[in-house]
Each structure stands twice: as C-alpha cells, then as structure tokens.
Design an enzyme around this catalytic site. Sequence first.
Site, PDB file in Angstrom:
ATOM      1  CB  THR A  30     108.124  80.877  57.983  1.00 28.42           C
ATOM      2  OG1 THR A  30     106.790  80.353  58.117  1.00 28.42           O
ATOM      3  CG2 THR A  30     108.691  80.472  56.630  1.00 28.42           C
ATOM      4  NE  ARG A  41     109.770  77.995  47.872  1.00 24.47           N
ATOM      5  CZ  ARG A  41     111.104  77.997  47.940  1.00 24.47           C
ATOM      6  NH1 ARG A  41     111.806  78.019  46.815  1.00 24.47           N
ATOM      7  NH2 ARG A  41     111.708  78.026  49.097  1.00 24.47           N
ATOM      8  NE  ARG A  63     106.530  86.130  63.946  1.00 26.84           N
ATOM      9  CZ  ARG A  63     107.473  85.235  63.672  1.00 26.84           C
ATOM     10  NH1 ARG A  63     107.839  84.374  64.607  1.00 26.84           N
ATOM     11  NH2 ARG A  63     108.061  85.212  62.489  1.00 26.84           N
ATOM     12  CB  CYS A  65     100.941  84.996  56.916  1.00 20.18           C
ATOM     13  SG  CYS A  65     101.628  85.427  55.304  1.00 20.18           S
ATOM     14  CB  CYS A  68      97.739  85.154  53.242  1.00 19.64           C
ATOM     15  SG  CYS A  68      98.039  84.286  54.802  1.00 19.64           S
ATOM     16  CD1 TRP A 421      55.184  84.719  53.125  1.00 26.26           C
ATOM     17  CD2 TRP A 421      55.378  86.585  54.330  1.00 26.26           C
ATOM     18  NE1 TRP A 421      55.917  85.625  52.377  1.00 26.26           N
ATOM     19  CE2 TRP A 421      56.044  86.776  53.096  1.00 26.26           C
ATOM     20  CE3 TRP A 421      55.372  87.624  55.259  1.00 26.26           C
ATOM     21  CZ2 TRP A 421      56.692  87.974  52.770  1.00 26.26           C
ATOM     22  CZ3 TRP A 421      56.017  88.822  54.949  1.00 26.26           C
ATOM     23  CH2 TRP A 421      56.667  88.981  53.716  1.00 26.26           C
ATOM     24  CE1 TYR A 425      61.581  88.286  53.061  1.00 24.74           C
ATOM     25  CE2 TYR A 425      61.658  89.807  54.922  1.00 24.74           C
ATOM     26  CZ  TYR A 425      61.936  89.513  53.604  1.00 24.74           C
ATOM     27  OH  TYR A 425      62.578  90.449  52.825  1.00 24.74           O
ATOM     28  CG  ASP A 441      56.444  84.784  48.885  1.00 22.65           C
ATOM     29  OD1 ASP A 441      56.544  85.834  49.524  1.00 22.65           O
ATOM     30  OD2 ASP A 441      56.665  84.696  47.656  1.00 22.65           O
TER      31      ASP A 441
END
Length: 494
Positions: A30, A41, A63, A65, A68, A421, A425, A441
């Site tokens: 394709t 398919r 190229r 699709c 999708c 701490w 974070y 913590d």
Amino acid sequence: MNLDPDTCYKAVASHDRRFDGRFFVGVSSTGVYCRPVCAVRTPRRENCTFYESAAAAEKHGFRPCLRCRPELAPGHGLADISGRLAQAAATLIDEGFMAEGSVATLAARVGVTERHLRRLFDAQFGVSVLEYALTQRLLLAKRLLADTALPVTEVALAAGFGSVRRFNDVLKTRYGLTPLALRRRATDGVADRLVFELGYRPPLAWEALLRFLAARAVDGIEEIRDGAYARTLRVEAGGTVHAGWVRIEHVPRRMVLRVTLSASLARAIPQALGKVRRLCDLGCRPDVVDRHLGELAQAVPGMRLPGSVDGFEIAVRAVVGQVISVVHARRILAALAQRTAAAGTLPDAMPGSLRHLFPSAAAIAVMPPQDLRDAGVPAGKARTLQALAQHVADGTLALEEHAPPEATVVALRAIDGIGDWTAQYVAMRALGWPDAFPGTDYALRKVLGVDTVRAMQARTAQWAPWRAYAAVHLWHRYEAMKDAPAVSEPETMT
C-alpha cells in the site's frame, strides 16, 4: 533500538496496544505506514517492514496511514529507552523547539555536543535530527488539518513552517496531498475549537489520577468537574508567552484523552499538548511498571505518575506544602495567584471558576516579601521561594523533563529551606523521574510502618527503578485508609 520482526508482526496481527508508539509498520503493498493497532486487515508478513519511528518509516518512502493516524500514537516514557538524551531532544522537537532553534542549540539545551546528539539520534530513531523534526512538523500539520478549523496559514505557522508555500511543497512531495485534500478527508474536525485526542497504552487509572489532582487543585487555577480536569496555562512558543486554558477528559472507549485548548493557544499547540502528556504521564508503559511493582499495583492497575505543566509550579507547591496540610497549602497558593494576577492576561471566555495563572518564577523573584507573607507564606519559606524563583528565572536551575535528575536534586538541596523531601517530590513530578522517592513523607512512613531512613530504603529497594510510581500507589492507599489527604513531614528524618 532492536526490533525483532517476528515479535513486531505478532503485535500487529493481534493489535496489541502495549506496542502502540513503540514501532511502526511499513506495508509495501500500500505504500503507507501504520501503528500496530491499526484496524485495517492485517497485511501479509512478507509485505511488512518495521521502524523505530515515524520519521524512519517516512525516510524509507512510506506515507502515514489516514485511518490509524500515526501522529496519534503515544510516545515513549523516560525509562522506556536507553537513549534518555536522545528522547529528551525528541520531546523538545515534538513540542516545536526546532521551529526557532537549530541542531546546535538543541544539543546545548540537552547538555551534549552537536556531534554526539547526531550520533545518539541516529542510533535511537534511525534518522537524523532534521529528518525527525520535519516528520514531526508534517504530522502536527496533518493533525491540525484533521482536527481543527484553523486556516491553512495558521496551520503552517503552528507546525513550524516558515511559509504556506513551503508547507504546500513539502506536503505534496512527502504525502502526495494538498492541505485542502487532507481537510476534505477529515471527518472529525471541530469548528471554532481546538480539540485533540492523545492516545495512551492501557490500562489508565484515570479516576485515581483525577483524585490526586483534585486533592491538590488550587482555586482559580484548577477545577475538576463532571469527570474532567481543567486549568489555566502559560505556554512559551517562539519567544512569545501565550496564556489560556486546557480541559482534559477521558474517553475510555477510544483509549484516548480528549484535550480542548482555548483559541488563545493556537500558536502554541505542540507545546501545550506536550504539557498535557507530561501531566498525565501518557508515555507510561503500565505493563512494565505494574509487573515490576507486583502486588502493590494490583488494586489500581495503570496508575500514572502525575506530572506537571510547569516545573517551577511543582517546586513552589512542594515548598509551600512542607509540614502543613494539603488544604492549607492550597489556600496559600490561591492567595499567591491572586496577588500576581496582573502578571498574565487570560482570554475572556474562561470555563467554570478559572480566573488566574500560576505565578511565574520572574513574578515571585521580584515580589515584595510582605506580599508573600500577606498570602500566608512564613518568612523562612518566603526566602526559599524567592531564592528558588531567582535560580529558575536566571536559567541556573532547569526544572524540566530533560534536566539531569541527580544533579537537579543536588542543586535544589543547596537552596536554604529545601531538603530531601522537597527535592525528591520535584524530581518525581517536574522532571518525571520514575525512581524518585520522598522517603521522609509522613503518609509513606505510615503506610509502610517504618520509622527510619534505613528502614525505608530497605523496604522500597524492591520497587526500583519505579519507586515514584510506588509512592503514588502508597499515597492512594493512605488516603483510602484515612479518608484524608496526605500530609508531609518536616524535611529531616532520623
């Protein structure tokens, strides 16, 4: 990246979403390339070749699709690939860096030489930096033509093309299509709005992510309503700061997040979408993380590491939130935003209760100390915030995804008032570092039943290098047990 053809073909035949975005398949019969989850398919094995990136597929003459839509594939997480520097550069390209920059400036941004970046990029993605950048511009333009009603001129500029003529020529050469032809093929464009879909690898614990953000939402800046998260946004693109808002909702049937941007962000679309991806950790591979965490992840599979739309904002939240409750910290942050409201101009049509932008580093660096105290920030924290803001504003401290986590943690701890701490974070949420862990913590200590740093390290070593995800799971457990938001402890622990 080593792609095993047999494994790749099995993923294509089964439409396995765990592999979505990790490779693309070129179909010789394709002339197009697809995501592994494409609903067409399944092509014959002998017609398939597999590529590390969309750019590599296009380099070999395929190229994209139109069914999708490869531009919708989720990206890589930080720990997915060995070339973290190459991925950091790719993320910057995805977010429009090359529209104004060069390969040399990109290399400097991620901290390597131009030659080394070229070598890393070719090894990681199978294409050059410029080839990757051109493909990302084309895929962004294709997305804008399909998903928005922006004029072609605006699409060309937003995608980083210098002119409509250049855009038309490249699109015709690479895809054999014109902008108007692509727009005619689109069936889901939304007029007068900027609406996009961002894919993810399932599962996604959206409700858990939403609860985490809701518990910390700052009035006037963020709101959670009807299962969606919305907030104001400041985005820099092309040397210009754009202000607007974003709304994010989950569409589980399509396995995407639907993102609506204000029209004021039309010139900063790739940057704004990049912020959403980081906030929601859309590059995560939950199959890998959950398997490693084992029993800890069973109750809430697909937990994401909540990121940020701005690293400085996370650092401010962490400093303000030291020792006090999350509710108290939210009140202070809302007051800060009100006092710096003049620093940013928001569009007129704001949804819900959104009114303010989060204060920028430049704004807090020059803010009168009394204004900080009037907002409820104690004098010591005010000095810490202004020192932090000055470092970020003058560029000596980068709180971004590409920043080296170990060096950044050291630099943060060098600022008076910032301990382990806070630094951990920030590494978790601003840098997206998957192995950061704020071991002092309070909530984490309570859930794990430990009292010392050594005991905490021994208990959590099993979860490396995904300890940041473990921390989010443990916070979730704590909130479920106590029916209360997590509270941080002082910065020291014996």
